[in-house]
Motif scaffolding. Sequence first.
Motif, short mmCIF file in Angstrom:
data_model
loop_
_atom_site.label_atom_id
_atom_site.label_comp_id
_atom_site.label_asym_id
_atom_site.label_seq_id
_atom_site.Cartn_x
_atom_site.Cartn_y
_atom_site.Cartn_z
N PHE A 1 11.84 -57.70 17.16
CA PHE A 1 13.15 -57.09 17.38
C PHE A 1 13.59 -57.20 18.84
O PHE A 1 14.77 -57.33 19.13
CB PHE A 1 13.14 -55.64 16.92
N ASP A 2 12.64 -57.19 19.75
CA ASP A 2 12.97 -57.29 21.17
C ASP A 2 13.55 -58.65 21.54
O ASP A 2 14.14 -58.81 22.61
CB ASP A 2 11.73 -57.01 22.04
N ARG A 3 13.42 -59.64 20.66
CA ARG A 3 13.99 -60.95 20.91
C ARG A 3 15.50 -60.99 20.71
O ARG A 3 16.16 -61.94 21.13
CB ARG A 3 13.34 -62.00 20.01
N HIS A 4 16.04 -59.98 20.02
CA HIS A 4 17.49 -59.93 19.82
C HIS A 4 18.16 -59.74 21.18
O HIS A 4 17.74 -58.90 21.97
CB HIS A 4 17.84 -58.78 18.87
N PRO A 5 19.21 -60.50 21.49
CA PRO A 5 19.80 -60.44 22.82
C PRO A 5 20.41 -59.09 23.21
O PRO A 5 20.55 -58.81 24.41
CB PRO A 5 20.89 -61.53 22.78
N LYS A 6 20.73 -58.23 22.25
CA LYS A 6 21.34 -56.94 22.58
C LYS A 6 20.34 -55.78 22.59
O LYS A 6 20.70 -54.64 22.84
CB LYS A 6 22.47 -56.62 21.60
N VAL A 7 19.08 -56.07 22.32
CA VAL A 7 18.03 -55.04 22.30
C VAL A 7 17.29 -55.07 23.64
O VAL A 7 16.74 -56.10 24.02
CB VAL A 7 17.04 -55.27 21.13
N ARG A 8 17.29 -53.94 24.34
CA ARG A 8 16.54 -53.88 25.59
C ARG A 8 15.05 -53.78 25.31
O ARG A 8 14.24 -54.48 25.88
CB ARG A 8 17.01 -52.70 26.44
N ARG A 9 14.68 -52.86 24.41
CA ARG A 9 13.30 -52.73 23.92
C ARG A 9 13.33 -51.87 22.67
O ARG A 9 14.31 -51.22 22.36
CB ARG A 9 12.36 -52.17 24.98
N SER A 10 12.22 -51.89 21.95
CA SER A 10 12.13 -51.12 20.71
C SER A 10 10.74 -50.54 20.58
O SER A 10 9.81 -50.95 21.27
CB SER A 10 12.45 -52.01 19.51
N ALA A 11 10.62 -49.58 19.66
CA ALA A 11 9.32 -48.96 19.38
C ALA A 11 9.23 -48.68 17.89
O ALA A 11 10.16 -48.13 17.29
CB ALA A 11 9.16 -47.68 20.17
N LEU A 12 8.12 -49.08 17.29
CA LEU A 12 7.87 -48.80 15.89
C LEU A 12 6.99 -47.56 15.82
O LEU A 12 5.91 -47.53 16.41
CB LEU A 12 7.15 -49.98 15.23
N VAL A 13 7.46 -46.54 15.12
CA VAL A 13 6.68 -45.30 14.97
C VAL A 13 6.61 -44.94 13.49
O VAL A 13 7.45 -45.36 12.70
CB VAL A 13 7.30 -44.12 15.78
N GLY A 14 5.60 -44.17 13.13
CA GLY A 14 5.44 -43.71 11.76
C GLY A 14 5.89 -42.27 11.63
O GLY A 14 5.47 -41.41 12.40
N VAL A 15 6.76 -42.02 10.67
CA VAL A 15 7.26 -40.66 10.42
C VAL A 15 6.60 -40.15 9.15
O VAL A 15 6.61 -40.81 8.13
CB VAL A 15 8.80 -40.66 10.29
N GLY A 16 6.01 -38.97 9.25
CA GLY A 16 5.34 -38.38 8.09
C GLY A 16 3.84 -38.29 8.30
O GLY A 16 3.33 -38.54 9.39
N ALA A 17 3.16 -37.94 7.21
CA ALA A 17 1.71 -37.74 7.26
C ALA A 17 0.97 -39.06 7.29
O ALA A 17 1.38 -40.04 6.66
CB ALA A 17 1.27 -36.93 6.05
N ARG A 18 -0.16 -39.11 8.04
CA ARG A 18 -1.01 -40.31 8.09
C ARG A 18 -1.37 -40.74 6.68
O ARG A 18 -1.66 -39.92 5.81
CB ARG A 18 -2.31 -40.01 8.85
#
Length: 127
Positions: free
Chosen positions: A39-56
């Motif tokens: 996703f960071d390769r997209h020219p309009k994205v400065r940076r991104s983070a993938l996080v998990g929402v919810g229980a492990r």
Amino acid sequence: MGDIGYVDAEGLLWFCGRKSQRLETAQGIFLPVPTESLFDRHPKVRRSALVGVGARGFEKPVLVVEGPERLQAELVSFARANVAPALPHPLPEIERVLFRDSLPVDARHNAKIRREELKRWAEGELA
């Protein structure tokens, strides 16, 4: 150290993220950095983070993007069409894409995203 990575067929070492920041979903375990780098390769994205929402074990993958919110529809199709076919591992099914003006980072390293803090924020946003 807690870092996870692998050595590819050409002998290159790839960093995939911290063990403590992996996502444990019903579809399996995903590491944040390989997905974020797409996703960071997209020219309009400065940076991104993938996080998990919810229980492990049942976390839902949520991508948090530092960039304009109007990219919502464009991002997932961009990654799947342009970059994902080259991945040596599967791309998680992104449950939601959230946007922020800036991502929380370690004061000592502007590049080190504080994913635990971002996970709590995303859970609050989606509650």
